[in-house]
Motif scaffolding. Structure first.
Motif, PDB file in Angstrom:
ATOM      1  N   TYR A  96      15.720  -8.569 -23.487  1.00 28.16           N
ATOM      2  CA  TYR A  96      15.331  -9.656 -22.587  1.00 28.16           C
ATOM      3  C   TYR A  96      15.662  -9.297 -21.142  1.00 28.16           C
ATOM      4  O   TYR A  96      14.832  -9.472 -20.245  1.00 28.16           O
ATOM      5  N   ALA A  97      16.873  -8.792 -20.909  1.00 28.51           N
ATOM      6  CA  ALA A  97      17.299  -8.443 -19.557  1.00 28.51           C
ATOM      7  C   ALA A  97      16.405  -7.354 -18.973  1.00 28.51           C
ATOM      8  O   ALA A  97      16.001  -7.425 -17.795  1.00 28.51           O
ATOM      9  N   GLU A  98      16.072  -6.367 -19.770  1.00 28.97           N
ATOM     10  CA  GLU A  98      15.219  -5.278 -19.287  1.00 28.97           C
ATOM     11  C   GLU A  98      13.808  -5.788 -18.991  1.00 28.97           C
ATOM     12  O   GLU A  98      13.215  -5.435 -17.972  1.00 28.97           O
ATOM     13  N   GLN A  99      13.290  -6.620 -19.858  1.00 28.80           N
ATOM     14  CA  GLN A  99      11.951  -7.181 -19.654  1.00 28.80           C
ATOM     15  C   GLN A  99      11.922  -8.042 -18.388  1.00 28.80           C
ATOM     16  O   GLN A  99      10.987  -7.950 -17.583  1.00 28.80           O
ATOM     17  N   TYR A 100      12.936  -8.858 -18.199  1.00 31.81           N
ATOM     18  CA  TYR A 100      13.008  -9.728 -17.020  1.00 31.81           C
ATOM     19  C   TYR A 100      13.115  -8.888 -15.745  1.00 31.81           C
ATOM     20  O   TYR A 100      12.415  -9.142 -14.762  1.00 31.81           O
ATOM     21  N   ALA A 101      13.989  -7.889 -15.765  1.00 31.75           N
ATOM     22  CA  ALA A 101      14.179  -7.037 -14.593  1.00 31.75           C
ATOM     23  C   ALA A 101      12.882  -6.294 -14.260  1.00 31.75           C
ATOM     24  O   ALA A 101      12.492  -6.204 -13.086  1.00 31.75           O
ATOM     25  N   ARG A 102      12.219  -5.770 -15.269  1.00 32.71           N
ATOM     26  CA  ARG A 102      10.953  -5.042 -15.048  1.00 32.71           C
ATOM     27  C   ARG A 102       9.925  -5.972 -14.401  1.00 32.71           C
ATOM     28  O   ARG A 102       9.263  -5.610 -13.435  1.00 32.71           O
ATOM     29  N   SER A 103       9.803  -7.155 -14.925  1.00 34.27           N
ATOM     30  CA  SER A 103       8.832  -8.110 -14.415  1.00 34.27           C
ATOM     31  C   SER A 103       9.104  -8.453 -12.952  1.00 34.27           C
ATOM     32  O   SER A 103       8.203  -8.412 -12.111  1.00 34.27           O
ATOM     33  N   LYS A 104      10.331  -8.785 -12.647  1.00 34.04           N
ATOM     34  CA  LYS A 104      10.675  -9.203 -11.281  1.00 34.04           C
ATOM     35  C   LYS A 104      10.592  -8.061 -10.285  1.00 34.04           C
ATOM     36  O   LYS A 104      10.130  -8.237  -9.157  1.00 34.04           O
ATOM     37  N   MET A 105      11.040  -6.893 -10.671  1.00 31.06           N
ATOM     38  CA  MET A 105      11.082  -5.771  -9.737  1.00 31.06           C
ATOM     39  C   MET A 105       9.699  -5.198  -9.480  1.00 31.06           C
ATOM     40  O   MET A 105       9.397  -4.781  -8.358  1.00 31.06           O
ATOM     41  N   LEU A 106       8.843  -5.172 -10.487  1.00 32.37           N
ATOM     42  CA  LEU A 106       7.511  -4.597 -10.304  1.00 32.37           C
ATOM     43  C   LEU A 106       6.526  -5.578  -9.678  1.00 32.37           C
ATOM     44  O   LEU A 106       5.749  -5.212  -8.811  1.00 32.37           O
ATOM     45  N   SER A 107       6.568  -6.823 -10.109  1.00 35.11           N
ATOM     46  CA  SER A 107       5.545  -7.760  -9.633  1.00 35.11           C
ATOM     47  C   SER A 107       5.879  -8.390  -8.284  1.00 35.11           C
ATOM     48  O   SER A 107       5.005  -8.523  -7.437  1.00 35.11           O
ATOM     49  N   THR A 108       7.127  -8.770  -8.086  1.00 33.28           N
ATOM     50  CA  THR A 108       7.455  -9.491  -6.849  1.00 33.28           C
ATOM     51  C   THR A 108       8.314  -8.694  -5.888  1.00 33.28           C
ATOM     52  O   THR A 108       8.577  -9.159  -4.789  1.00 33.28           O
ATOM     53  N   GLY A 109       8.776  -7.525  -6.296  1.00 32.23           N
ATOM     54  CA  GLY A 109       9.596  -6.716  -5.398  1.00 32.23           C
ATOM     55  C   GLY A 109      10.978  -7.290  -5.173  1.00 32.23           C
ATOM     56  O   GLY A 109      11.571  -7.100  -4.119  1.00 32.23           O
ATOM     57  N   GLU A 112      13.814   1.520  -1.817  1.00 32.10           N
ATOM     58  CA  GLU A 112      13.458   1.502  -0.399  1.00 32.10           C
ATOM     59  C   GLU A 112      11.956   1.345  -0.209  1.00 32.10           C
ATOM     60  O   GLU A 112      11.502   0.642   0.695  1.00 32.10           O
ATOM     61  N   ALA A 113      11.169   1.999  -1.057  1.00 31.35           N
ATOM     62  CA  ALA A 113       9.711   1.872  -0.968  1.00 31.35           C
ATOM     63  C   ALA A 113       9.265   0.454  -1.325  1.00 31.35           C
ATOM     64  O   ALA A 113       8.345  -0.092  -0.702  1.00 31.35           O
ATOM     65  N   VAL A 114       9.929  -0.146  -2.304  1.00 28.68           N
ATOM     66  CA  VAL A 114       9.609  -1.516  -2.689  1.00 28.68           C
ATOM     67  C   VAL A 114       9.929  -2.462  -1.538  1.00 28.68           C
ATOM     68  O   VAL A 114       9.125  -3.343  -1.204  1.00 28.68           O
ATOM     69  N   LEU A 115      11.082  -2.268  -0.911  1.00 28.79           N
ATOM     70  CA  LEU A 115      11.466  -3.099   0.228  1.00 28.79           C
ATOM     71  C   LEU A 115      10.439  -2.969   1.350  1.00 28.79           C
ATOM     72  O   LEU A 115      10.009  -3.975   1.932  1.00 28.79           O
ATOM     73  N   ALA A 116      10.009  -1.769   1.647  1.00 23.72           N
ATOM     74  CA  ALA A 116       9.023  -1.552   2.707  1.00 23.72           C
ATOM     75  C   ALA A 116       7.692  -2.218   2.353  1.00 23.72           C
ATOM     76  O   ALA A 116       7.056  -2.838   3.216  1.00 23.72           O
ATOM     77  N   ARG A 117       7.283  -2.125   1.081  1.00 20.28           N
ATOM     78  CA  ARG A 117       6.030  -2.740   0.650  1.00 20.28           C
ATOM     79  C   ARG A 117       6.091  -4.259   0.783  1.00 20.28           C
ATOM     80  O   ARG A 117       5.165  -4.889   1.293  1.00 20.28           O
ATOM     81  N   VAL A 118       7.193  -4.847   0.346  1.00 22.64           N
ATOM     82  CA  VAL A 118       7.364  -6.298   0.428  1.00 22.64           C
ATOM     83  C   VAL A 118       7.382  -6.741   1.888  1.00 22.64           C
ATOM     84  O   VAL A 118       6.755  -7.743   2.249  1.00 22.64           O
ATOM     85  N   ALA A 119       8.078  -5.988   2.733  1.00 27.84           N
ATOM     86  CA  ALA A 119       8.179  -6.339   4.155  1.00 27.84           C
ATOM     87  C   ALA A 119       6.807  -6.246   4.827  1.00 27.84           C
ATOM     88  O   ALA A 119       6.440  -7.128   5.622  1.00 27.84           O
ATOM     89  N   LYS A 120       6.038  -5.201   4.528  1.00 27.00           N
ATOM     90  CA  LYS A 120       4.703  -5.052   5.126  1.00 27.00           C
ATOM     91  C   LYS A 120       3.780  -6.190   4.702  1.00 27.00           C
ATOM     92  O   LYS A 120       3.014  -6.715   5.506  1.00 27.00           O
ATOM     93  N   LYS A 121       3.872  -6.572   3.438  1.00 29.74           N
ATOM     94  CA  LYS A 121       3.028  -7.654   2.944  1.00 29.74           C
ATOM     95  C   LYS A 121       3.370  -8.965   3.651  1.00 29.74           C
ATOM     96  O   LYS A 121       2.482  -9.696   4.085  1.00 29.74           O
ATOM     97  N   LYS A 122       4.645  -9.249   3.789  1.00 28.11           N
ATOM     98  CA  LYS A 122       5.063 -10.473   4.459  1.00 28.11           C
ATOM     99  C   LYS A 122       4.693 -10.438   5.932  1.00 28.11           C
ATOM    100  O   LYS A 122       4.277 -11.452   6.507  1.00 28.11           O
TER     101      LYS A 122
END
Length: 153
Positions: free
Chosen positions: A56-69, A105-115
């Motif tokens: 459950y923890a792995e599934q939740y982490a994967r979902s949150k980290m990949l979809s919403t950054g 770091e790439a995820v952070l940059a992607r989220v920041a650019k989108k916002k």
């Protein structure tokens, strides 16, 4: 008509979405099942492999980290609120980062650019402040946020 057993009720809940063990236990208690019945249902589900906090923890982490950054820290806080202990949450996050080859770091940059694209034409100071606050709410570290904000604005 008799109400379903605690085990059957838990199976119905799990058919709709995954649950952490403690959250499912809480749901059973809220539905007025006795603690003994709830414990028995949880034990049977775990024994049958239908309830697994590590998965459950792995599934939740994967979902949150990949979809919403979402940041590692935020995912860990969310998992803690859901009843997943520190080591289990830390291992799940590490497994997701490794298996999905996520660069935080790439995820952070992607989220920041989108916002940044959503914020539009604002004064530079207001833009920086709103972007900083948004990333802070996502759980990113202050130093990481400062670096990304200074690069993008």
């Amino acid at each position: 008509m008799t109400p379903p057993s605690a085990y059957n009720y838990a199976l119905n809940l799990l058919s709709a979405r995954p649950y952490a063990t403690s959250a499912l236990y809480r749901k059973l208690i809220q539905k007025k099942y006795s603690a003994a019945d709830a414990d028995d249902a949880i034990r049977r589900l775990v024994d049958n492999g239908l309830l697994n906090d590590a998965k459950y923890a792995e599934q939740y982490a994967r979902s949150k980290m990949l979809s919403t950054g979402t940041s590692k820290r935020r995912v860990q806080q969310d998992l803690f609120r859901k009843g997943i202990t520190g080591d289990l949450a830390t291992n799940a996050i590490a497994n997701v980062l490794e298996s999905e080859e996520i660069d935080p770091e790439a995820v952070l940059a992607r989220v920041a650019k989108k916002k940044l694209a959503q914020l539009g034409d604002l004064e530079p100071l207001v833009l920086r402040r709103r972007l900083f606050a948004f990333l802070a709410r996502r759980g990113y570290d202050v130093d990481e946020i400062k670096r990304v904000v200074s690069q993008l604005t």
